[in-house]
Every structure is written in structure tokens, then in C-alpha cells.
Write a protein that holds these residues in place. Structure first.
Motif, PDB file in Angstrom:
ATOM      1  N   HIS A   1     -14.952  -5.966   4.429  1.00  0.00           N
ATOM      2  CA  HIS A   1     -14.615  -7.279   3.879  1.00  0.00           C
ATOM      3  C   HIS A   1     -13.208  -7.176   3.309  1.00  0.00           C
ATOM      4  CE1 HIS A   1     -18.671  -8.277   4.709  1.00  0.00           C
ATOM      5  NE2 HIS A   1     -19.191  -7.539   3.744  1.00  0.00           N
ATOM      6  N   THR A   2     -12.237  -7.320   4.202  1.00  0.00           N
ATOM      7  CA  THR A   2     -10.846  -7.040   3.860  1.00  0.00           C
ATOM      8  C   THR A   2     -10.259  -8.156   3.006  1.00  0.00           C
ATOM      9  OG1 THR A   2     -10.118  -8.060   5.939  1.00  0.00           O
ATOM     10  CG2 THR A   2     -10.504  -5.684   5.944  1.00  0.00           C
ATOM     11  N   ARG A   3      -9.610  -7.759   1.928  1.00  0.00           N
ATOM     12  CA  ARG A   3      -8.913  -8.710   1.065  1.00  0.00           C
ATOM     13  C   ARG A   3      -7.465  -8.816   1.555  1.00  0.00           C
ATOM     14  NH1 ARG A   3     -11.189  -7.874  -5.149  1.00  0.00           N
ATOM     15  NH2 ARG A   3     -13.386  -8.265  -4.612  1.00  0.00           N
ATOM     16  N   GLN A   4      -7.140  -9.949   2.147  1.00  0.00           N
ATOM     17  CA  GLN A   4      -5.833 -10.143   2.767  1.00  0.00           C
ATOM     18  C   GLN A   4      -4.784 -10.617   1.765  1.00  0.00           C
ATOM     19  OE1 GLN A   4      -6.626  -8.421   5.407  1.00  0.00           O
ATOM     20  NE2 GLN A   4      -5.802  -9.834   6.913  1.00  0.00           N
TER      21      GLN A   4
ATOM     22  N   SER B   1      -4.017   1.974   1.878  1.00  0.00           N
ATOM     23  CA  SER B   1      -4.522   2.285   0.537  1.00  0.00           C
ATOM     24  C   SER B   1      -4.514   1.032  -0.331  1.00  0.00           C
ATOM     25  CB  SER B   1      -3.679   3.396  -0.089  1.00  0.00           C
ATOM     26  OG  SER B   1      -2.319   3.014  -0.159  1.00  0.00           O
ATOM     27  N   LYS B   2      -4.857   1.181  -1.576  1.00  0.00           N
ATOM     28  CA  LYS B   2      -5.027   0.070  -2.509  1.00  0.00           C
ATOM     29  C   LYS B   2      -3.761  -0.761  -2.640  1.00  0.00           C
ATOM     30  CE  LYS B   2      -6.640  -0.854  -7.241  1.00  0.00           C
ATOM     31  NZ  LYS B   2      -7.185  -0.249  -8.472  1.00  0.00           N
ATOM     32  N   ARG B   3      -3.955  -2.079  -2.762  1.00  0.00           N
ATOM     33  CA  ARG B   3      -2.843  -3.005  -2.973  1.00  0.00           C
ATOM     34  C   ARG B   3      -3.177  -3.941  -4.130  1.00  0.00           C
ATOM     35  NH1 ARG B   3      -1.836  -6.603   1.957  1.00  0.00           N
ATOM     36  NH2 ARG B   3      -4.094  -6.829   1.782  1.00  0.00           N
ATOM     37  N   TYR B   4      -2.176  -4.218  -4.940  1.00  0.00           N
ATOM     38  CA  TYR B   4      -2.281  -5.274  -5.941  1.00  0.00           C
ATOM     39  C   TYR B   4      -1.637  -6.534  -5.384  1.00  0.00           C
ATOM     40  CZ  TYR B   4      -3.667  -1.740  -9.353  1.00  0.00           C
ATOM     41  OH  TYR B   4      -4.333  -0.756 -10.024  1.00  0.00           O
ATOM     42  N   PHE B   5      -1.998  -7.698  -5.952  1.00  0.00           N
ATOM     43  CA  PHE B   5      -1.452  -8.970  -5.497  1.00  0.00           C
ATOM     44  C   PHE B   5      -0.534  -9.625  -6.518  1.00  0.00           C
ATOM     45  CE2 PHE B   5      -5.550  -8.887  -2.994  1.00  0.00           C
ATOM     46  CZ  PHE B   5      -4.936  -8.519  -1.800  1.00  0.00           C
ATOM     47  N   HIS B   6      -0.427  -9.055  -7.721  1.00  0.00           N
ATOM     48  CA  HIS B   6       0.499  -9.560  -8.731  1.00  0.00           C
ATOM     49  C   HIS B   6       1.215  -8.383  -9.376  1.00  0.00           C
ATOM     50  CE1 HIS B   6      -0.733 -13.775  -8.636  1.00  0.00           C
ATOM     51  NE2 HIS B   6      -1.990 -13.361  -8.563  1.00  0.00           N
ATOM     52  N   THR B   7       2.271  -8.691 -10.102  1.00  0.00           N
ATOM     53  CA  THR B   7       3.120  -7.646 -10.672  1.00  0.00           C
ATOM     54  C   THR B   7       2.720  -7.254 -12.081  1.00  0.00           C
ATOM     55  OG1 THR B   7       4.949  -8.575  -9.375  1.00  0.00           O
ATOM     56  CG2 THR B   7       5.520  -6.994 -11.082  1.00  0.00           C
ATOM     57  N   ILE B   8       2.541  -8.232 -12.950  1.00  0.00           N
ATOM     58  CA  ILE B   8       2.354  -7.972 -14.370  1.00  0.00           C
ATOM     59  C   ILE B   8       0.971  -8.435 -14.817  1.00  0.00           C
ATOM     60  CG2 ILE B   8       3.235  -8.436 -16.689  1.00  0.00           C
ATOM     61  CD1 ILE B   8       5.146  -6.820 -15.128  1.00  0.00           C
ATOM     62  N   ASP B   9       0.151  -7.515 -15.296  1.00  0.00           N
ATOM     63  CA  ASP B   9      -1.168  -7.896 -15.804  1.00  0.00           C
ATOM     64  C   ASP B   9      -1.061  -8.806 -17.018  1.00  0.00           C
ATOM     65  OD1 ASP B   9      -1.953  -6.196 -13.849  1.00  0.00           O
ATOM     66  OD2 ASP B   9      -2.863  -4.693 -15.165  1.00  0.00           O
ATOM     67  N   LEU B  10       0.050  -8.738 -17.732  1.00  0.00           N
ATOM     68  CA  LEU B  10       0.274  -9.599 -18.880  1.00  0.00           C
ATOM     69  C   LEU B  10       0.214 -11.069 -18.490  1.00  0.00           C
ATOM     70  CD1 LEU B  10       1.236  -9.765 -21.916  1.00  0.00           C
ATOM     71  CD2 LEU B  10       3.559  -9.881 -20.993  1.00  0.00           C
TER      72      LEU B  10
ATOM     73  N   PRO C   1       0.843  -1.192   0.000  1.00  0.00           N
ATOM     74  CA  PRO C   1       0.000   0.000   0.000  1.00  0.00           C
ATOM     75  C   PRO C   1       0.883   1.248   0.000  1.00  0.00           C
ATOM     76  CG  PRO C   1       0.145  -0.888   2.225  1.00  0.00           C
ATOM     77  CD  PRO C   1       0.967  -1.800   1.333  1.00  0.00           C
ATOM     78  N   ASN C   2       0.499   2.257  -0.781  1.00  0.00           N
ATOM     79  CA  ASN C   2       1.269   3.502  -0.754  1.00  0.00           C
ATOM     80  C   ASN C   2       1.140   4.214   0.590  1.00  0.00           C
ATOM     81  OD1 ASN C   2       0.236   3.568  -4.025  1.00  0.00           O
ATOM     82  ND2 ASN C   2       2.402   3.758  -3.573  1.00  0.00           N
ATOM     83  N   TRP C   3      -0.053   4.164   1.171  1.00  0.00           N
ATOM     84  CA  TRP C   3      -0.305   4.877   2.426  1.00  0.00           C
ATOM     85  C   TRP C   3      -0.673   3.913   3.540  1.00  0.00           C
ATOM     86  CZ3 TRP C   3       0.664   9.997   2.832  1.00  0.00           C
ATOM     87  CH2 TRP C   3       0.694  10.760   1.667  1.00  0.00           C
ATOM     88  N   THR C   4      -0.125   4.151   4.724  1.00  0.00           N
ATOM     89  CA  THR C   4      -0.564   3.467   5.940  1.00  0.00           C
ATOM     90  C   THR C   4      -0.828   4.535   6.994  1.00  0.00           C
ATOM     91  OG1 THR C   4       1.758   3.146   6.624  1.00  0.00           O
ATOM     92  CG2 THR C   4       0.673   1.318   5.485  1.00  0.00           C
ATOM     93  N   VAL C   5      -1.968   4.449   7.631  1.00  0.00           N
ATOM     94  CA  VAL C   5      -2.400   5.475   8.575  1.00  0.00           C
ATOM     95  C   VAL C   5      -2.900   4.803   9.850  1.00  0.00           C
ATOM     96  CG1 VAL C   5      -4.008   7.389   8.988  1.00  0.00           C
ATOM     97  CG2 VAL C   5      -3.108   6.991   6.684  1.00  0.00           C
ATOM     98  N   HIS C   6      -2.553   5.370  10.983  1.00  0.00           N
ATOM     99  CA  HIS C   6      -3.131   4.924  12.244  1.00  0.00           C
ATOM    100  C   HIS C   6      -3.420   6.135  13.116  1.00  0.00           C
ATOM    101  CE1 HIS C   6      -2.840   3.904  16.578  1.00  0.00           C
ATOM    102  NE2 HIS C   6      -3.705   2.990  16.202  1.00  0.00           N
ATOM    103  N   VAL C   7      -4.591   6.172  13.710  1.00  0.00           N
ATOM    104  CA  VAL C   7      -4.973   7.211  14.657  1.00  0.00           C
ATOM    105  C   VAL C   7      -5.624   6.535  15.854  1.00  0.00           C
ATOM    106  CG1 VAL C   7      -6.351   9.282  15.065  1.00  0.00           C
ATOM    107  CG2 VAL C   7      -5.343   8.893  12.813  1.00  0.00           C
ATOM    108  N   GLY C   8      -5.194   6.894  17.048  1.00  0.00           N
ATOM    109  CA  GLY C   8      -5.749   6.292  18.251  1.00  0.00           C
ATOM    110  C   GLY C   8      -5.946   7.310  19.352  1.00  0.00           C
ATOM    111  N   ALA C   9      -6.848   7.002  20.264  1.00  0.00           N
ATOM    112  CA  ALA C   9      -7.093   7.854  21.430  1.00  0.00           C
ATOM    113  C   ALA C   9      -7.438   6.968  22.603  1.00  0.00           C
ATOM    114  CB  ALA C   9      -8.218   8.846  21.154  1.00  0.00           C
ATOM    115  N   GLN C  10      -6.979   7.374  23.776  1.00  0.00           N
ATOM    116  CA  GLN C  10      -7.228   6.595  24.988  1.00  0.00           C
ATOM    117  C   GLN C  10      -7.448   7.535  26.156  1.00  0.00           C
ATOM    118  OE1 GLN C  10      -4.711   3.119  25.840  1.00  0.00           O
ATOM    119  NE2 GLN C  10      -4.326   3.995  27.849  1.00  0.00           N
TER     120      GLN C  10
END
Length: 812
Positions: free
Chosen positions: A779-782, A724-733, A695-704
Motif C-alpha cells: 500500500h504505497t504512499r505516493q 527507503s523512508k520518505r517524509y512529505f513535509h520539512t518542519i514538524d513545527l 528517499p536516502n536509498w533507491t534500489v533496483h534488481v532485475g533478471a531476464q
């Protein structure tokens, strides 16, 4: 403005008003100022120090010129931290998910560098360490963490002190030390999907005048699956898990000599997370959809998450992970300590895997007068996957500190043996006229066409079987110098490491698709051809850094480092079924050069901590595993990664903590040469290639916040994490469904409410907690696999949906 931009903008705004930093710093800060001195982590609502061992010696986190994040015991306990994949929600530029086909495998990425390939001949570029012991297989790194004291995440190449296979970074897991006094703890909980756990821990205290003390823990946890398979009971559904774990440490302290003997054991069985087919290629989609008409299960294809999917039950996966280590240190003086870390570890796993229901279809059958019969068919199924790994390692260190110097010298040895036996079957679907291309007589195709059969299945099987060995020998040294000038606020550090690796493989069966007769499961295709090989590599890695302590609360640093990941063998490389092309069997070492500048600061009388770093890493011969229709290959590419991370922690008033983190990585290929499977022409696909699982971006915000009720402390905590968005393979070809199966991004919201320090009889105290995870029910795609047109399916592994639960902790 899309969702990613909104999340990033909101996080930057939070950082700008000092409401930022990772939840992982919770132990070193943000616990409410205690009425009793035993509550650790704060001093009258101020942020306190946390000790890390990122440079192999104990140092204050804020004075260590390395991009490192640390989670202490209190945070790990409060969040019910059981495995390392939780780090993705707490640490910037870190992404860790469960492997697609295994209950114990992980796919760790730091600053965009990692590997999704589970083959035992391929190493991860993120090193995972348990009490200083390198864990050689990412397929075995997701075992239960029974009693961790601290987890450290080091970002960027760590080639000098941690050696090969740390071009992305390193994760240090430090287990709990025995207490000097007797104590015991019981913890249990129950939650969604009939999940429950129970853990018991005991500290023996000092054994008289022997200098010995010990701590032991055992844990049992179980969970039903979270997608309903109508063919199995709930405890056999996808995602079901049952695990038993034990851990212990005996500590000996005889003045100058200390010895720790540690052992751990984990046995898990269950089903991997649900793999749901989101796209199917023609003609396989039409062929498998006919399964119900022949008495088979429905072939389910859906771009959306399905709560009920039929799978063919092929047995439970099981995994045993175990090991022991002996760490001995003799302190001659503060300037000279000898240290030895000796360890032996093992892993045994059986991983049957299926990707669809009990399907049926028309299949070539020469025992039938019609040349076909109705048989069990499958897009892809592995009835037998048997994996084993053993490793031995020894590290010897000479370390110490003087008025101006801090140094570590050492030698390292690692020896590993691993093996895999894997049979898988699949049904190739094609019109009868195409059978001649597979070597069938033309009359066969003509006879089937005459019966108005438009699509026919050919059941194929292949075996992957190999034994691999690796050996690594290294010598290293790192020295930090603080000259007397400038009140020793300047530190210069230099390091060097030499590594020699040797690897070999004996592959008794190369994966080659072969027809067979009979019903699935395949009784065993004839072993394919065999091959073997030996390789060796050598490398010098370097480190240079300069840091300056402007005030006691402001540190800046700059560093240059290199890293190296061994080359090796791709045991999966065979013959492409569609083109007949043979994939390369070996790949070259991966090398990294990293440039980093950072700062570590505290303000407002230790009520605000703000740390950050910018980086650029250039990779030569980056190993990029590719998967295509049951085979694979690993091209070497050149790439550049750059980005930043910011972590902050604020304690604006007593009993209130605000924290967040923000990470960004922007990877680019400079050269990526592969062969077009259709034309056989080599091309540079640098502009089209993706970076899988990054993912290009990783964000965390917390409060306690917490409040004293007199009889107990009430604590409320909320955490939000975005990737943010992630792909699972390198080449669409090679994987045309790459876009379809991509993870669009994740937004995870969790809440914890606890009543703690409830006084019981004697010294006993009780804590009661309730929690909710993934409250937005994402519905997270792991993970995802596009098997390609020849196999005919592409799908994703989904993570847990919304869950609730409670737990109780009793301390004596």
C-alpha cells in the motif's frame, strides 16, 4: 537489521558478483542473441552500444563523461511504459510520483532535488524535455507517452547546456523517428480494475522521391478506480482514468537539410489517486465524527489503507496537453551544423478536489433563531480549480566536430503565460467561547454554550486567482577538446551560460479566509485583496570536466558544474489564520555547485557493464516550499547533498541478463531559518528539518531470460525496486503529523512473461504478454499533506495495489 538495511546489503552483494545494473539498459544489452539480424541490442550475447544526446550531440553512452541513464524503445515497449513516473523503479537516485491533487502533475526528484509545490509561479528544479523542448510546468508533465524512442535521465546540475531550472538534473524524452519503409503496429491490453488500452501506430515509409516520411500514433486507455467510493460508480472512483492521446512526426531529409515537424495531443479525465485521512487533530476529529448523526457520511480516519472510503463527488478532473515543434538542421560539414528548435505548447486543466465524504455538522447560521443549523461541512474542498499555461520557445544552435574538438554554441528564448483560479472552502471547528477571537460578538458564543453546544463549525472560503508571466533569454557554449597527445584518450571540456529571467504576477485575489452564508458549495467568497509584482534575475553558470579513456572499455571522469533556478513569487502566501502573520510573497534564486567523479567500464568481452559516480552538491538559497493550513511560503535555505550511484549489467550466458542499480543520497541542511508561528521568533531549524519526498536509498534488481520455442521466443523478466523512508513535509513545527503520514518505504515486485516473434501471414508478427505489478501488494504512499491543526486533517495518496494483466502486439 531493518528492512532497508537488508535490501541494501542484498543489492551490494549482487553488485559485488556482477549481477547488477538498471533495467533501462535492456535495449543496449541483454536481449538474446538473435537468429535473425533484425533483433537489435546485442551481438552474440554481448552488450552493445547505446547512443545518447546528453551533451546535445549523439555520443556512445559509455564514452559520455556524464552521469546519465538511458531507456531505449525496446525496454519502454516491453514494460508498457506510458508515463515518466515509472522511472522511479528503474533509475538510481530518481523519485517521481503523481501530484497529490492532479491527474497530470508529477513531482520529480533527482539526487534529492525536486519540488512538490504545484503552483504555476514556482518552477521545478528538474527540467523535463520533449525532443529538446523544455516543458515549463511539472503540473502538466504526466501526459501519456505514445511513441517514445528513448528516455535519458541526466543527474546533477545541467546549467550550461540545459539552462535554468536544472539544478537537480534533466529528463530527456526523445520521440520515435519515422521509418524508411511502411509498417504498422496494433497493441492492446486488459488488466485489473477494468483497465484497458489500445494503440495504433503507422509508419508511412518514404514518400517517393520527396524526401518525406512520417509516423503517427493514437492511443486510448481507461481504468476504473482502485478504492471504492460508495457515492459514485466504479468509473468515478478515486484513481479512475480515461485518456485519449495522439502523436505524429513528419520527417524531411534533403541531404544537408533535415526538418522534423512534431505534434502531440493528450486529453485525460478522471479522479486523482485516493487521498485517505490517516490522522485528525482535535477538535476537528470529534466534530466531523458526528456527521452520521446529522445524516451525513462517515468521517473515515485510519492509519491503514482502506479499500472503501466515502468521498463527496465534486466532478471529474480534466486536462488537455498539446504542443508542436519544428526542428531544422543544416549540415554545412561535419565541423559545422546549424540547428533550430521552435516550439509552442499549451495546457488546460480543471481540478476539483475533495478530501472527505459528504459530511454534515452544526454551523454558525445567523438566519436561524438558535444561531446554528445543520449544513454541509468539510475539512477542505476545492470545487473550482481552473489552470491554464501557454509557452513559446526558440533555441538556435551551432554545433560540430573536428579531429580534436566537439562544440555547441547557442541562444535560447522562452516565454510563458499561466493563470490559476482556485476557490476552496473549509470548516473551522472551535468551542463557542473561541468565536470572539474571530471577531464574533461574545454574546454569540454565550448563546451557543447555553444550548450545550461544545463545538461549532464556521464555514470559511478563500479564492486564489492570479496571472503570471515569465521570460528567459540565454546564450551558451560548450567545447570539448581531445588533444593529439596520449592517442586522444584525454578530453577536456568547458562550458558557460548566461541567463536573464524576468517574471511578473497580477494576483486579483490573495488567499484570505472569509466567512460566508449559505450551504456548501460556497457560491463564491468575496475576492480578497489584490497585489502585483515584477522581478528579474541574471546568472552565469559554468562547467569544467576532465575525462580519460584508459582503454576502449574503461573511462573515468571528474567534473565541476553549477546550476541556477529562478526566484519568483509565492502566490499562495497569504495570512496565517491561526496567528495573523503574513507570509513572504517572494523568494530568491536557487544556486548549486556540484562536484562529481565517475567511471564507465565494460569487462569480459562486453558481457559486464559497470558504471558509477560519487557526487557532492552545495546549494545556496535552496527553495523549500512550506504548506501550513491553506497558505504557504518558501524560505531559502543552505544545504549540502552527497551520495553515489552504481549501475551494472551482466550477460553471463546467451539469453540471460542480470541487472541492478543502487543509489544513495545523504542531504544535510547547513542553515534553515524560519519563523516559529507561535512565538514569531526566527530560528535555525537545520538539525530538525527533513527533505520532503527524498528517499536516502533507491534500489533496483532485475533478471531476464529467454528461450527459443521454434515458433516463438519465450521471455521471462522479474524486477524488484526498493525505496527507503520518505517524509512529505520539512518542519514538524508547521506540520506536526509529518511522521504519521510519512512513507515508510516501498518494495515493488513485478513480473513479465512474453511470447514474441510469432510468425503470421506475410511479414506480420505477434507478441503476447502477461504481467503482474506490485505483487507484494504494497500500500504505497505516493504523496502526503498535513493541513495542520487549523484545518484539522492529515492524509496520504495511495498508489495502485497489486495488479495483473495481459497485452498483445501485432506488427505488419
Amino acid at each position: 537489521m531493518n528492512r532497508s538495511h537488508i535490501c541494501v546489503a542484498a543489492s551490494l552483494a549482487a553488485l559485488s558478483v556482477a549481477l547488477a545494473a538498471p533495467a533501462r539498459a535492456q535495449d543496449s544489452a541483454a536481449q538474446p542473441a538473435p537468429a535473425a539480424p533484425q533483433r537489435a541490442g546485442v551481438d552474440e550475447g554481448r552488450i552493445t552500444d547505446i547512443v545518447v544526446t546528453a551533451r546535445r550531440q549523439e555520443e556512445n553512452l559509455q564514452s559520455t563523461p556524464v552521469s546519465v541513464s538511458a531507456l531505449g524503445a525496446q525496454t519502454l515497449d516491453q514494460l508498457n511504459f506510458k508515463s515518466v513516473d515509472k522511472l522511479s523503479q528503474l533509475v538510481p537516485n530518481v523519485s517521481i510520483t503523481e501530484s497529490s491533487g492532479s491527474i497530470t502533475g508529477t513531482q520529480p526528484y533527482i539526487r534529492g532535488i525536486g519540488s512538490q509545490e504545484p503552483l504555476l509561479t514556482i518552477d521545478s528544479p528538474v527540467g523535463v524535455y520533449l525532443d529538446g523542448v523544455y516543458l515549463g510546468r511539472q503540473a502538466a508533465n504526466n501526459f501519456d507517452l505514445v511513441d517514445p524512442e528513448r528516455i535519458e535521465v541526466l543527474r546533477g546540475p545541467q546549467g550550461t547546456l540545459y539552462g535554468r531550472n536544472t539544478t537537480g538534473g534533466a529528463i530527456n524524452i526523445i520521440s520515435k523517428k519515422p521509418s524508411d519503409v511502411f509498417g504498422a503496429e496494433l497493441k492492446a491490453g486488459y488488466g485489473s480494475f477494468n483497465s484497458w488500452f489500445a494503440r495504433a501506430s503507422v509508419d508511412t515509409g518514404k514518400w517517393g522521391d520527396t524526401g518525406l516520411s512520417a509516423t503517427f500514433s493514437v492511443m486510448q486507455r481507461e481504468r476504473d478506480g482502485y478504492v471504492d467510493n460508495p457515492n459514485t460508480p466504479s468509473n468515478r472512483d478515486p484513481g479512475a482514468r480515461k485518456a485519449t492521446s495522439a502523436w505524429g512526426k513528419i520527417h524531411g531529409d534533403w541531404g544537408k537539410l533535415t526538418v522534423d515537424v512534431t505534434g502531440d495531443y493528450s486529453y485525460a479525465k478522471g479522479q486523482r489517486g485516493p487521498f485517505e485521512i490517516v490522522s485528525a487533530y482535535q477538535p476537528a476529529a470529534t466534530y466531523f465524527a458526528r456527521s452520521p448523526s446529522y445524516g451525513g457520511d462517515q468521517f473515515v480516519v485510519s492509519p491503514q489503507y482502506m479499500e472503501k472510503v466515502p468521498y463527496e463527488y465534486v466532478g471529474q478532473q480534466t486536462a488537455k496537453t498539446y504542443g508542436t515543434s519544428i526542428t531544422a538542421a543544416y549540415e554545412v560539414s561535419k565541423a559545422l551544423t546549424f540547428k533550430s528548435i521552435t516550439a509552442w505548447r499549451g495546457w488546460d486543466s480543471i481540478e476539483p478536489t475533495n478530501y472527505a465524504g459528504n459530511l454534515k455538522g452544526q454551523v454558525i447560521d445567523f438566519t436561524s433563531p438558535t444561531l446554528w443549523s445543520v449544513q454541509r461541512v468539510s475539512p477542505f474542498v476545492a470545487y473550482e480549480q481552473d489552470l491554464k499555461q501557454r509557452q513559446f520557445s526558440e533555441e538556435f544552435q551551432i554545433l560540430g566536430k573536428t579531429d580534436t574538438l566537439s562544440y555547441v554554441l547557442g541562444a535560447y528564448y522562452f516565454n510563458e503565460h499561466a493563470s490559476e483560479f482556485n476557490t476552496n472552502d473549509f470548516t473551522l471547528v472551535l468551542p463557542p467561547a473561541y468565536l470572539a477571537a474571530l471577531g464574533f460578538p461574545a454574546a454569540v458564543g454565550n448563546a451557543l454554550s447555553a444550548q450545550n453546544i461544545d463545538l461549532i463549525g464556521v464555514n470559511l472560503g478563500q479564492t486564489l486567482a492570479y496571472h503570471t508571466r515569465s521570460e528567459s533569454v540565454a546564450g551558451f557554449g560548450q567545447v570539448s577538446w581531445k588533444p593529439m597527445i596520449l592517442d586522444q584518450r584525454l578530453e577536456l571540456t568547458g562550458g558557460i551560460r548566461y541567463t536573464h529571467d524576468s517574471r511578473s504576477i497580477d494576483e486579483t485575489s490573495i488567499p484570505t479566509a472569509q466567512p460566508f452564508t449559505g450551504q456548501l458549495p460556497n457560491p463564491g467568497p468575496t475576492p480578497g485583496p489584490s497585489r502585483s509584482g515584477d522581478l528579474s534575475f541574471s546568472n552565469w553558470s559554468y562547467l569544467g570536466s576532465v575525462s580519460f579513456q584508459w582503454t576502449k572499455d574503461i573511462l573515468t571522469y571528474a567534473r565541476f558544474s553549477t546550476g541556477y533556478k529562478s526566484g519568483g513569487f509565492d502566490a499562495r502566501a497569504g495570512v496565517d489564520l491561526a496567528t495573523g502573520r503574513t507570509f513572504p510573497f517572494t523568494f530568491r534564486p536557487e544556486k548549486a555547485k556540484a562536484y562529481e567523479a565517475g567511471f564507465k567500464t565494460e569487462f569480459f568481452d562486453h558481457r559486464l557493464r559497470l558504471n558509477g559516480a560519487i557526487f557532492r552538491t552545495d546549494y545556496d538559497d535552496l527553495q523549500v516550499p512550506q504548506y501550513a493550513g491553506g497558505n504557504g511560503f518558501i524560505p531559502n535555505a543552505n544545504a549540502r547533498y552527497q551520495g553515489f550511484e552504481i549501475e551494472a549489467l551482466a550477460v553471463p550466458i546467451r539469453r540471460v541478463q542480470l541487472d541492478a542499480s543502487l543509489g544513495y543520497v545523504d542531504p544535510k541542511y547547513k542553515e534553515f531559518l524560519i519563523v516559529d508561528p507561535a512565538t514569531g521568533v526566527v530560528g535555525d531549524y537545520a538539525k530538525q528539518a527533513k527533505f520532503p519526498y527524498v528517499p536516502n536509498w533507491t534500489v533496483h534488481v532485475g533478471a531476464q531470460a529467454s528461450h527459443s520455442l521454434g515458433f516463438a521466443d519465450l521471455m521471462f523478466r522479474v524486477d524488484y525496486a526498493h525505496t527507503s523512508k520518505r517524509y512529505f513535509h520539512t518542519i514538524d513545527l508547521l506540520n506536526p503529523a509529518n511522521e504519521v503520514i510519512a512513507d515508510p518505504g516501498q518494495d515493488l515486485l513485478g513480473v513479465r512473461i512474453a511470447l514474441s516473434d510469432i510468425a503470421l501471414a506475410g511479414r506480420a508478427t505477434l507478441r503476447l504478454s502477461v504481467y503482474g505489478d506490485n505483487l507484494l501488494d504494497q500500500h504505497t504512499r505516493q504523496a502526503g499533506i498535513d493541513f495542520g491543526p487549523s484545518i484539522g486533517i492529515a492524509g496520504v495518496n495511495y498508489g495502485e495495489p497489486r495488479t495483473f494483466g495481459f497485452d498483445a502486439t501485432l506488427k505488419f
